[in-house]
Design a protein around this motif. Structure first.
Motif, PDB file in Angstrom:
ATOM      1  N   THR A 199      -5.975   4.169   5.296  1.00  0.00           N
ATOM      2  CA  THR A 199      -5.050   4.339   4.392  1.00  0.00           C
ATOM      3  C   THR A 199      -5.702   4.728   3.221  1.00  0.00           C
ATOM      4  O   THR A 199      -6.662   4.724   2.585  1.00  0.00           O
ATOM      5  N   ASN A 246       0.147   4.302  -2.245  1.00  0.00           N
ATOM      6  CA  ASN A 246      -0.951   5.085  -1.862  1.00  0.00           C
ATOM      7  C   ASN A 246      -0.802   6.324  -1.398  1.00  0.00           C
ATOM      8  O   ASN A 246      -1.630   7.248  -1.318  1.00  0.00           O
ATOM      9  N   GLU A 297       0.843  -1.228   0.025  1.00  0.00           N
ATOM     10  CA  GLU A 297      -0.057   0.248  -0.009  1.00  0.00           C
ATOM     11  C   GLU A 297       0.808   1.249  -0.027  1.00  0.00           C
ATOM     12  O   GLU A 297       0.226   2.236  -0.004  1.00  0.00           O
TER      13      GLU A 297
END
Length: 224
Positions: free
Chosen positions: A220, A179, A176
């Motif tokens: 997130t 991101n 992730e």
């Protein structure tokens, strides 16, 4: 028992019992080599990649990033991080820095937690975010050697412990990291320095997040 979608839900059901038991995994110090060479390479990395000119290679942890090593044993994983210089065969990242990859913690397949370096010293483990991220590597992660339930439990306890010590805002999987491009925490200056990651796997990350909900981590960011 290895972690699969089938037993993931069993882990979630048992989490409340597990967390309430109050038994804390012992953290064993197993320091990697952090000599003057590594110190200087880390300071150079902070400067060149993040524009941070520092006297000491310290960080203020604001996130925890979970990884897998895709290496079958603890000692082999440890050896991969131990020395200051990045091996020549890491061609996908060696142009960015000679600093070897590492993390603050390494979790063995039986759930034993090893601290490789202080939580507030920068480790090279996640592009763009090393200046604020504690890394947790988990031994294994290959198709033939999936991460284990014991590692899930150890990661939960470690994350909960670290969240009491530091102002942790995010818990993310390595996959992730990108991101955060455009986020205030993202400081990477090299627009060409990116790698594709899948660790530690969505199932593993969700299991650890389910066991650390009390920390009220921020969501997130979505991929842009």
């Amino acid at each position: 028992m290895v972690l699969t979608f089938k037993n993931y839900f069993k882990i979630v059901i048992l989490l409340s019992v597990f967390v309430s038991c109050g038994v804390q995994n012992k953290i064993i110090d197993k320091p990697i080599v952090f000599n003057e060479e590594r110190n200087e390479l880390t300071l150079e990395y902070l400067d060149e990649h993040y524009g941070l000119k520092q006297i000491e290679p310290t960080i203020v942890p604001k996130m925890i990033v979970l990884h897998w090593t895709v290496i079958p044993t603890l000692e082999q994983s440890y050896e991969a991080f131990k020395n200051p210089l990045l091996p020549n065969f890491r061609t996908e990242i060696n142009n960015a820095s000679a600093l070897n990859v590492s993390s603050q913690f390494l979790v063995d397949r039986d759930g034993t937690i090893y601290r490789l370096m202080p939580e507030t010293t920068m480790a090279r483990h996640v592009i763009g975010l090393n200046h604020c991220a504690i890394g947790v590597e988990n031994v294994g992660g290959s198709k033939d050697l999936p991460l284990t339930e014991l590692q899930v439990k150890a990661n939960i306890k470690l994350v909960n412990y670290l969240s009491k010590q530091y102002p942790i805002e995010y818990l993310i999987g390595h996959y992730e990291y990108s991101n955060f491009e455009g986020h205030p925490l993202w400081l990477e200056k090299d627009n060409g320095y990116r790698t594709e990651k899948t660790d530690p796997g969505k199932t593993f990350l969700e299991a650890v997040k389910a066991g650390t909900l009390k920390n009220d981590f921020k969501t997130t960011p979505s991929k842009k």
